[in-house]
Design an enzyme around this catalytic site. Structure first.
Site, PDB file in Angstrom:
ATOM      1  N   HIS A  59       7.127  19.606  45.910  1.00  0.00           N
ATOM      2  CA  HIS A  59       6.062  18.752  46.430  1.00  0.00           C
ATOM      3  C   HIS A  59       5.038  19.604  47.167  1.00  0.00           C
ATOM      4  CE1 HIS A  59       8.720  19.374  49.854  1.00  0.00           C
ATOM      5  NE2 HIS A  59       7.710  19.050  50.631  1.00  0.00           N
ATOM      6  N   ASP A  61       2.725  19.265  50.825  1.00  0.00           N
ATOM      7  CA  ASP A  61       2.684  18.463  52.049  1.00  0.00           C
ATOM      8  C   ASP A  61       1.343  17.742  52.111  1.00  0.00           C
ATOM      9  OD1 ASP A  61       5.201  19.356  52.749  1.00  0.00           O
ATOM     10  OD2 ASP A  61       4.456  20.936  54.062  1.00  0.00           O
ATOM     11  N   HIS A 116       6.119  23.461  46.975  1.00  0.00           N
ATOM     12  CA  HIS A 116       7.329  24.130  47.455  1.00  0.00           C
ATOM     13  C   HIS A 116       8.526  23.198  47.300  1.00  0.00           C
ATOM     14  CE1 HIS A 116       5.479  22.098  50.913  1.00  0.00           C
ATOM     15  NE2 HIS A 116       6.689  21.979  51.416  1.00  0.00           N
ATOM     16  N   ARG A 126      21.549  24.899  56.020  1.00  0.00           N
ATOM     17  CA  ARG A 126      20.161  25.231  56.333  1.00  0.00           C
ATOM     18  C   ARG A 126      19.638  24.133  57.237  1.00  0.00           C
ATOM     19  NH1 ARG A 126      15.472  27.869  54.869  1.00  0.00           N
ATOM     20  NH2 ARG A 126      13.601  26.584  54.955  1.00  0.00           N
TER      21      ARG A 126
END
Length: 191
Positions: A59, A61, A116, A126
Site C-alpha cells: 500500500h 500511506d 511498501h 516485529r
C-alpha cells in the site's frame, strides 16, 4: 520532530510559507493518529521453504507524512519503480519517513508516496510505531501554489481530505487510490 521534517521539506522545495505543511499537522482538527503494530513470529514460515508471508499488504500511506520507528526486526519492504521489492534494513535507532499520497498531490508529484509492505518473520516479533500526519477533514488537497511553475498544470483534481478518505475506504488496500483524482487531460501522474 515531524513538524520540523515537513518544514525542512518545505525549505528544500522552496514552499512558502515555510509552515504550509506543518500548520496542517498542528491544527487542532488535524486527522493525525498514532498506531502501534505487532507482528508475532511465524515459525510455520520455515515449513513453507522460504516463501514470504505478508504481515501487512502492499500500500501507500494516504496522509501527508508517516514517521515510523520499529524494533530491530526485519520485514519492511519498499517497491522500486521497476516493481522490485527491496528490504529496508531494520534499525531501532532511526526513524523512517514516508511521503503520503496527500503530499504527492500537494507537491504535484515532485515527492512520491512509496508503495511498501511488511513481511512476517519466522523467529522474532516485529513491533512498529507509526505517526500518520493527516490534515483536517475539510482541508482541500491540491498542489501548493507557491510550488507550481508558471504555466504548470495540476496533475490532480482538487479534493478534500474527507473525500479522499471516503474513497479510500471503498477501495482495497493495494489499489492506487490517487487514480480517482488524477486529471484526465494532463498525462499520467500515477504508478
Amino acid at each position: 520532530m515531524t513538524f520540523e521534517v515537513v518544514e525542512l521539506m518545505a525549505d528544500g522545495l522552496k514552499i512558502e510559507p515555510r509552515d504550509a505543511l506543518s500548520r496542517l499537522l498542528r491544527d487542532e482538527k488535524s486527522d493525525s493518529c498514532f498506531r502501534l503494530n505487532h507482528y508475532p513470529p511465524c515459525p510455520e514460515l520455515q515449513a513453507l521453504g522460504g516463501r514470504n508471508l505478508i504481515g501487512f499488504g502492499e500500500h501507500t500511506d494516504p496522509q501527508i507524512i508517516s514517521v515510523l520507528r520499529s524494533n530491530n526486526t526485519s520485514g519492511l519492504q519498499i517497491c522500486l519503480r521497476d516493481k522490485t521489492w527491496v528490504s529496508v534494513p531494520p534499525d531501532q535507532t532511526s526513524f523512517f519517513i514516508n511521503v503520503g499520497d496527500a503530499l504527492q498531490v500537494m507537491t504535484n508529484g515532485r515527492l512520491r508516496s512509496v508503495r511498501h509492505r511488511v513481511l512476517a518473520e519466522s523467529m522474532r516479533s516485529r513491533v512498529s510505531m507509526i505517526y500518520f500526519g493527516g490534515p483536517p477533514l475539510n482541508e482541500k488537497i491540491a498542489p501548493l501554489a507557491s510550488l507550481m511553475a508558471k504555466g504548470e498544470e495540476s496533475l490532480y483534481e482538487e479534493f478534500t481530505w474527507w473525500e479522499y478518505k471516503t474513497s479510500a475506504y471503498k477501495s482495497r488496500l493495494g489499489d492506487y487510490r490517487l487514480g480517482l483524482f488524477e486529471k484526465k487531460t494532463g498525462g499520467a501522474a500515477g504508478q
